[in-house]
Design a protein around this motif. Structure first.
Motif, PDB file in Angstrom:
ATOM      1  N   VAL A 258       4.416   3.491  -8.507  1.00 44.21           N
ATOM      2  CA  VAL A 258       3.285   4.258  -9.036  1.00 44.21           C
ATOM      3  C   VAL A 258       2.887   3.734 -10.403  1.00 44.21           C
ATOM      4  O   VAL A 258       1.694   3.548 -10.706  1.00 44.21           O
TER       5      VAL A 258
ATOM      6  N   ASP B 160      -2.143   9.770  -7.570  1.00 42.57           N
ATOM      7  CA  ASP B 160      -2.361  10.788  -6.538  1.00 42.57           C
ATOM      8  C   ASP B 160      -1.452  10.621  -5.326  1.00 42.57           C
ATOM      9  O   ASP B 160      -1.354  11.533  -4.499  1.00 42.57           O
ATOM     10  N   TYR B 161      -0.797   9.468  -5.203  1.00 46.07           N
ATOM     11  CA  TYR B 161       0.117   9.247  -4.073  1.00 46.07           C
ATOM     12  C   TYR B 161       1.546   9.697  -4.376  1.00 46.07           C
ATOM     13  O   TYR B 161       2.404   9.671  -3.494  1.00 46.07           O
ATOM     14  N   THR B 162       1.810  10.100  -5.617  1.00 51.05           N
ATOM     15  CA  THR B 162       3.185  10.376  -6.028  1.00 51.05           C
ATOM     16  C   THR B 162       3.856  11.406  -5.133  1.00 51.05           C
ATOM     17  O   THR B 162       4.982  11.197  -4.648  1.00 51.05           O
TER      18      THR B 162
ATOM     19  N   CYS C 231       5.580   4.373   2.038  1.00 52.68           N
ATOM     20  CA  CYS C 231       6.057   5.570   2.750  1.00 52.68           C
ATOM     21  C   CYS C 231       6.860   5.188   3.982  1.00 52.68           C
ATOM     22  O   CYS C 231       7.925   5.749   4.241  1.00 52.68           O
TER      23      CYS C 231
ATOM     24  N   SER D 210       0.849  -1.187   0.000  1.00 52.69           N
ATOM     25  CA  SER D 210       0.000   0.000   0.000  1.00 52.69           C
ATOM     26  C   SER D 210       0.890   1.244   0.000  1.00 52.69           C
ATOM     27  O   SER D 210       2.091   1.169   0.299  1.00 52.69           O
ATOM     28  N   ALA D 211       0.292   2.384  -0.314  1.00 50.59           N
ATOM     29  CA  ALA D 211       1.053   3.639  -0.312  1.00 50.59           C
ATOM     30  C   ALA D 211       1.620   3.925   1.074  1.00 50.59           C
ATOM     31  O   ALA D 211       2.769   4.382   1.212  1.00 50.59           O
ATOM     32  N   GLU D 212       0.835   3.652   2.100  1.00 49.37           N
ATOM     33  CA  GLU D 212       1.306   3.886   3.462  1.00 49.37           C
ATOM     34  C   GLU D 212       2.511   3.013   3.785  1.00 49.37           C
ATOM     35  O   GLU D 212       3.476   3.478   4.415  1.00 49.37           O
TER      36      GLU D 212
ATOM     37  N   GLN E 287       3.079  12.289  -2.114  1.00 47.84           N
ATOM     38  CA  GLN E 287       3.238  11.795  -0.734  1.00 47.84           C
ATOM     39  C   GLN E 287       4.489  10.929  -0.613  1.00 47.84           C
ATOM     40  O   GLN E 287       5.196  10.975   0.401  1.00 47.84           O
ATOM     41  N   LEU E 288       4.746  10.148  -1.644  1.00 46.16           N
ATOM     42  CA  LEU E 288       5.930   9.290  -1.634  1.00 46.16           C
ATOM     43  C   LEU E 288       7.204  10.103  -1.860  1.00 46.16           C
ATOM     44  O   LEU E 288       8.228   9.881  -1.200  1.00 46.16           O
TER      45      LEU E 288
ATOM     46  N   ARG F 146      -2.768   5.028  -8.470  1.00 41.86           N
ATOM     47  CA  ARG F 146      -1.670   5.404  -7.574  1.00 41.86           C
ATOM     48  C   ARG F 146      -1.089   6.793  -7.866  1.00 41.86           C
ATOM     49  O   ARG F 146      -0.296   7.293  -7.087  1.00 41.86           O
TER      50      ARG F 146
END
Length: 594
Positions: free
Chosen positions: A208, A217-219, A184, A179-181, A221-222, A215
């Motif tokens: 991504v 939209d998470y770019t 991270c 997951s994105a979390e 954040q990462l 994914r």
């Protein structure tokens, strides 16, 4: 075997050494015959007869159950929820026999069942089994499994393994499925081990792009956790800035501009920046092995001795294909290169390569020139072979090896011919220290450095004394020149070069005079291996601690005294077994826990 124990105050007491084992063998026979069994256990349709007293004696879970006032404690058949039927069979067998086979196929059902029944020895055996199976392709899954079942030690081991093998882990399907979390949390860890921050950036882009629709939209954040300020400005401009995922996100562009601005700051101001994206990582790192490759003892030899810096022990690995001393040795992408040297008859231009995972040597393209007593170092992904002796004259020429194309190409020559030269890389420059010029038959105190940016060699401050055959190494941003000789005088003196002041200063002498010794920097210490003292080859090893300016000898020495050997430091890794027929997991591991 039976013994008679004599107590000073009582009559002798007879004790049988195998009474308990015999009794449990009988209990197990009684169980298989359903003799005197007073309870049945059921899980997923599997029914197993057993004795309450035996179960209670071996399992705190059953002991608590049978002591309670609940009606379940008196039922003839007890149904166990959340326990796999095949795992229950193995665990009841274990209770009666003290043995269980942990395999790749059963460990994921066995560990949870052992946890429920509070059979902690089996649970620990499962954790040890999984720890032994850790691999870049499964460590993330094992970490999650350990977390789910509160196996704290296994979870920590899997987490550390993941951090240590990040470069390989990010190529696995498990990483792409995070997951994105979770991504991270992984890339924000200070202890993450990567060859450079480029790997972290590329891992984020790969993750991504695996599912860019969901994914994208998470770019940003990462990217917040990628330490862009540690990346070269050229890479930021040519790669990061041109990446479409970054171009199309305003927050990503903010991080990029922040990094580019950082590179425009004076060095003093950069050091004051507290931003996490400018903070170097502090990788846990793998245990290290120090390889002593070939050498002269007193003739050229093929053997390779290995010192385990954690276990403080010596062993051997595969021998080189041919005898080789006076070679240059370097490590590039986990492979050990033995470059040039002398085979006992001829100066050679051949190059042998050792793969630690396979414990095998192979060959790559030879150099253009024959070189012995050369210096070798890795700079910007290439291996540089510097100076040396071709059998006729000392050399000033230098060539570089590109492993991607398997070719050697000439680069700018040094200003001075140098054989028996010490070579090291410091702050992106290649240094050539001392040596023997051959022409005027002088040992040298001069030092020059190569700047790959413009392809030129320039002199720097000379050492305080002439040194040929000196050992050279870098610790904490300083360049050390150790031992060597000036004609017949073998030295034990040491001096250190500070590139910021362009000055050499003296340090504590070694315990032994040494020339033609191998040198390696490991964990902030400078190791000097073998060499000769002017009369004999040495098997001893000593190391320097710059924090207290002291030298100490290792308590153990090599089996062979050798000079002119090459030193390589590599990670201590497991030789991964990919064949199911060869895998311990496929065969199973029988664990006796009595």
């Amino acid at each position: 075997m039976e013994e008679m124990e004599v107590d000073q105050n009582e009559v002798p007491t007879y004790r049988s050494q195998d009474h308990t084992q015999k009794a449990f063998r009988v209990f197990n026979v009684m169980r298989t015959q359903k003799f005197l069994c007073d309870v049945e256990l059921e899980a997923e349709g599997v029914v197993i007869p057993a004795h309450r007293s035996v179960l209670a004696a071996c399992s705190p879970y059953f002991s608590a159950m049978f002591r309670s006032e609940l009606c379940e404690s008196r039922e003839e058949r007890i149904s166990l929820q959340d326990v796999d039927g095949s795992a229950l069979t193995l665990l009841i067998d274990y209770i009666y026999t003290s043995e269980i086979k942990v395999t790749e196929e059963n460990v994921q059902t066995l560990l949870p069942a052992a946890s429920i029944l509070q059979l902690m020895d089996v649970r620990n055996a499962c954790c040890e089994f999984l720890q032994g199976q850790l691999h870049p392709t499964n460590c993330l899954g094992i970490r999650t499994f350990a977390d789910h079942h509160s196996c704290k030690t296994l979870q920590t081991d899997a987490q550390n393994f993941t951090l240590q093998h990040f470069s390989a882990v990010v190529k696995s399907e498990e990483f792409l499925a995070l997951s994105a979390e979770e991504v991270c949390l992984l890339i924000s860890n200070d202890n993450l081990t990567a060859q450079s921050e480029k790997e972290v950036f590329e891992a984020v882009i790969s993750w991504v792009r695996q599912d860019v629709t969901n994914r994208y939209d998470y770019t940003h954040q990462l990217l917040e956790h990628v330490r862009l300020m540690l990346l070269p400005s050229e890479y930021l401009i040519t790669r990061v800035q041109e990446e479409s995922l970054v171009k199309n996100d305003s927050k990503c562009k903010d991080y990029l501009l922040e990094a580019l601005s950082y590179h425009l700051m004076p060095k003093e101001k950069q050091l004051q920046i507290k931003n996490v994206r400018a903070r170097p990582r502090t990788p846990i790192g793998l245990p290290k092995l120090m390889l002593v490759v070939g050498g002269q003892a007193p003739k050229a030899i093929r053997s390779v001795e290995v010192y385990d810096l954690k276990d403080e022990s010596w062993s051997t690995v595969a021998e080189m294909p041919s005898r080789r001393c006076r070679a240059g040795v370097a490590v590039l992408k986990g492979l050990v290169y033995a470059v040039g040297g002398f085979n006992g008859s001829l100066r050679v231009r051949t190059v042998d390569v050792y793969d630690p995972e396979q414990d095998k040597w192979s060959t790559v393209a030879p150099m253009e020139a024959r070189r012995s007593t050369l210096g070798v170092a890795v700079l910007n992904g290439s291996i540089y072979a510097v100076g040396g002796f071709d059998g006729t004259t000392g050399l000033s020429s230098v060539e570089a090896y590109d492993p991607t194309r398997n070719v050697w190409e000439a680069v700018a020559a040094m200003h001075t011919r140098r054989s028996s030269v010490g070579v090291a890389v410091l702050n992106g420059y290649l240094y050539a220290v001392g040596g023997y010029d051959g022409a005027s038959r002088h040992c040298l105190s001069s030092v020059e450095r190569y700047d790959p940016a413009d392809g030129k060699w320039r002199p720097v401050a000379e050492m305080s004394t002439r040194r040929s055959g000196a050992g050279v190494g870098v610790v904490d941003g300083l360049l050390y020149a150790v031992g060597g000789h000036d004609g017949p005088m073998v030295r034990k003196s040491v001096e250190v070069y500070n590139p910021e002041t362009d000055r050499w200063t003296d340090r504590a002498d070694m315990t032994t005079c040494r020339r033609n010794a191998g040198v390696a920097s490991v964990n902030g210490l400078l190791y000097v291996v073998g060499g000769d003292d002017g009369t004999a080859n040495l098997a001893s090893v000593e190391y320097y601690n710059p924090r207290n300016n002291e030298w100490k000898r290792l308590t153990t020495s090599m089996t062979t005294g050798r000079s002119y050997s090459g030193i390589a430091v590599i990670d201590k890794i497991k030789v991964w077994v990919t064949s199911k027929e060869e895998s311990p997991a496929s065969r199973g591991v029988t664990t006796s826990l009595l």
